[in-house]
Scaffold this motif. Structure first.
Motif, PDB file in Angstrom:
ATOM      1  N   PRO A 157       0.794  -1.232   0.000  1.00 26.32           N
ATOM      2  CA  PRO A 157       0.000   0.000   0.000  1.00 26.32           C
ATOM      3  C   PRO A 157       0.824   1.279   0.000  1.00 26.32           C
ATOM      4  O   PRO A 157       0.364   2.298  -0.517  1.00 26.32           O
ATOM      5  N   TYR A 158       2.037   1.249   0.571  1.00 26.45           N
ATOM      6  CA  TYR A 158       2.819   2.479   0.600  1.00 26.45           C
ATOM      7  C   TYR A 158       3.265   2.930  -0.786  1.00 26.45           C
ATOM      8  O   TYR A 158       3.754   4.041  -0.967  1.00 26.45           O
ATOM      9  N   ALA A 159       3.085   2.070  -1.829  1.00 24.64           N
ATOM     10  CA  ALA A 159       3.457   2.441  -3.201  1.00 24.64           C
ATOM     11  C   ALA A 159       2.370   3.253  -3.898  1.00 24.64           C
ATOM     12  O   ALA A 159       2.571   3.692  -5.049  1.00 24.64           O
ATOM     13  N   LEU A 160       1.222   3.474  -3.231  1.00 24.33           N
ATOM     14  CA  LEU A 160       0.083   4.131  -3.886  1.00 24.33           C
ATOM     15  C   LEU A 160       0.437   5.508  -4.437  1.00 24.33           C
ATOM     16  O   LEU A 160       0.101   5.835  -5.584  1.00 24.33           O
ATOM     17  N   ASP A 161       1.105   6.342  -3.658  1.00 29.38           N
ATOM     18  CA  ASP A 161       1.397   7.700  -4.104  1.00 29.38           C
ATOM     19  C   ASP A 161       2.205   7.706  -5.397  1.00 29.38           C
ATOM     20  O   ASP A 161       2.030   8.596  -6.246  1.00 29.38           O
ATOM     21  N   GLY A 162       3.078   6.731  -5.573  1.00 32.53           N
ATOM     22  CA  GLY A 162       3.900   6.674  -6.778  1.00 32.53           C
ATOM     23  C   GLY A 162       3.158   6.177  -8.009  1.00 32.53           C
ATOM     24  O   GLY A 162       3.667   6.270  -9.133  1.00 32.53           O
ATOM     25  N   LEU A 163       1.943   5.640  -7.823  1.00 33.62           N
ATOM     26  CA  LEU A 163       1.146   5.124  -8.942  1.00 33.62           C
ATOM     27  C   LEU A 163       0.123   6.131  -9.447  1.00 33.62           C
ATOM     28  O   LEU A 163      -0.214   6.130 -10.642  1.00 33.62           O
ATOM     29  N   LEU A 164      -0.375   6.957  -8.557  1.00 33.96           N
ATOM     30  CA  LEU A 164      -1.390   7.936  -8.953  1.00 33.96           C
ATOM     31  C   LEU A 164      -0.823   8.885 -10.007  1.00 33.96           C
ATOM     32  O   LEU A 164       0.305   9.376  -9.895  1.00 33.96           O
ATOM     33  N   GLY A 165      -1.624   9.110 -11.061  1.00 39.19           N
ATOM     34  CA  GLY A 165      -1.197   9.983 -12.155  1.00 39.19           C
ATOM     35  C   GLY A 165      -0.476   9.249 -13.259  1.00 39.19           C
ATOM     36  O   GLY A 165      -0.100   9.861 -14.270  1.00 39.19           O
ATOM     37  N   ARG A 166      -0.282   7.951 -13.114  1.00 36.18           N
ATOM     38  CA  ARG A 166       0.351   7.163 -14.172  1.00 36.18           C
ATOM     39  C   ARG A 166      -0.724   6.442 -14.991  1.00 36.18           C
ATOM     40  O   ARG A 166      -1.850   6.233 -14.531  1.00 36.18           O
ATOM     41  N   ARG A 167      -0.345   6.050 -16.212  1.00 36.27           N
ATOM     42  CA  ARG A 167      -1.293   5.461 -17.143  1.00 36.27           C
ATOM     43  C   ARG A 167      -1.086   3.956 -17.198  1.00 36.27           C
ATOM     44  O   ARG A 167       0.040   3.467 -17.246  1.00 36.27           O
TER      45      ARG A 167
END
Length: 363
Positions: free
Chosen positions: A322-332
């Motif tokens: 779950p801590y990887a969520l911020d790095g995924l938002l905004g990606r396609r």
């Protein structure tokens, strides 16, 4: 380094705690009961058993010896008769000493007076106990210290100056000394134990082993004492709380003593090495309880991930934490995801910024 050896058993900060079952006079003057107590103590896993030795005629004033002592816990009409009825003689001690040795147990006693100390010295006991009431009895301390055997000294009711005086009296003759924090009450209430005094004694006497003579009627406080640095634990021991005598009520019975010894032996393993790291035994439970990032709903290829598109759901493993969520938002997304399907780093790509895209088209 603080270290003591009793019967070849090393006692130190980095060694197992030394547990003494204080039988005292709970044998009620019976050799057979004393042997039952010794055997039961051995079965509980203690290191040593301890009795109490008094030369009653020389120890007490005539008035106290002859004082009426008529109540439910009395073994005689006078206090002297009571004490004499509980006292074991030479042959009994020899028999008990041999029995304890056959079981691999240390065997010694508290010496309440010089004749009793001489009696125990003739038996070649491996150590001597000094009761709290004799902490200020410098003549007795010196007499016992001269035997050259380890001294375990209780400090109930003492000031730090009393302890200093006792240590100063003994050390020129014998440096094998263990100090026990003790509350001279029977039983002692939890709020009267003052276990922090263990740390005080350790700081004041950095080369002496420190322990606890525990008169509280449970086992938990001895474990706290261990954590504070106590490496000798003395607990009163009986086979029945209903037996006649004042000490039985707060003494541990075999089940309690067994649990105490078990838990004290477990403490070093439980403390570990202090390095914070995952353990192999945690992997399966944490896979079930832990979470990974999955699609909260069906998502098509080319979708730019935003809030609510991904959810943290169990089990963990096979996906991103779950801590990887911020790095995924905004990606396609480069491929479609079904609901609850785990997302991986290769499933996304950056979205080109408009300014950068315009620059490329102008070129």
């Amino acid at each position: 380094m603080r270290e003591l050896s009793i019967d070849g058993r090393r006692i130190a900060d980095d060694a197992d705690v030394y547990v003494i079952a204080e039988i005292g006079h709970n044998h009620q003057g019976s050799v057979e009961k004393a042997k039952e107590l010794v055997r039961a103590a051995h079965d509980c896993g203690v290191d040593a058993v301890k009795l109490q030795k008094r030369d009653n005629r020389s120890l007490f004033t005539r008035d106290l010896f002859d004082q009426p002592y008529d109540h439910e816990n009395s073994f005689g009409a006078t206090y002297g008769e009571h004490r004499e009825a509980l006292e074991l003689g030479h042959d009994a001690y020899v028999e008990l000493q041999g029995y304890a040795r056959s079981l691999g147990l240390g065997f010694f006693a508290t010496a309440f007076d010089e004749p009793s100390a001489d009696f125990l010295a003739d038996l070649d006991v491996p150590a001597f106990k000094i009761a709290s009431g004799d902490l200020t009895n410098v003549p007795l301390l010196r007499h016992v210290a001269a035997f050259g055997k380890p001294l375990i000294v209780s400090t109930g009711g003492a000031t730090i100056e009393d302890v200093d005086r006792a240590v100063d009296a003994v050390r020129p003759l014998n440096d094998q000394v263990c100090l026990l924090q003790c509350t001279a009450a029977y039983p002692a209430a939890v709020e009267d134990l003052n276990l922090q005094a263990i740390a005080t004694l350790r700081d004041r006497y950095p080369d002496l082993v420190v322990g606890l003579s525990d008169h509280q009627d449970g086992i938990a406080m001895s474990l706290v004492a261990y954590m504070l640095g106590a490496r000798v634990i003395e607990k009163h021991f009986t086979l029945s709380h209903t037996w006649k005598g004042t000490d039985h009520a707060f003494s541990l019975m075999p089940e309690g003593m067994r649990k105490l010894v078990r838990d004290l032996r477990r403490v070093p393993d439980a403390l570990g090495d202090g390095v914070k790291r995952p353990l192999d035994i945690e992997a399966k439970p944490l896979e079930k309880m832990g979470k990974k990032l999955v699609a909260a709903r069906a998502l098509g290829a080319g979708h730019v991930l935003g809030p609510g598109d991904l959810a943290a759901r169990s089990p963990a493993g096979g996906g991103l934490p779950p801590y990887a969520l911020d790095g995924l938002l905004g990606r396609r997304l480069v491929r479609p995801l079904e609901v609850d399907e785990a997302i991986h780093p290769t499933d996304v790509e950056p979205v080109a910024e408009p300014a950068v895209q315009a620059t490329r088209e102008g070129a």
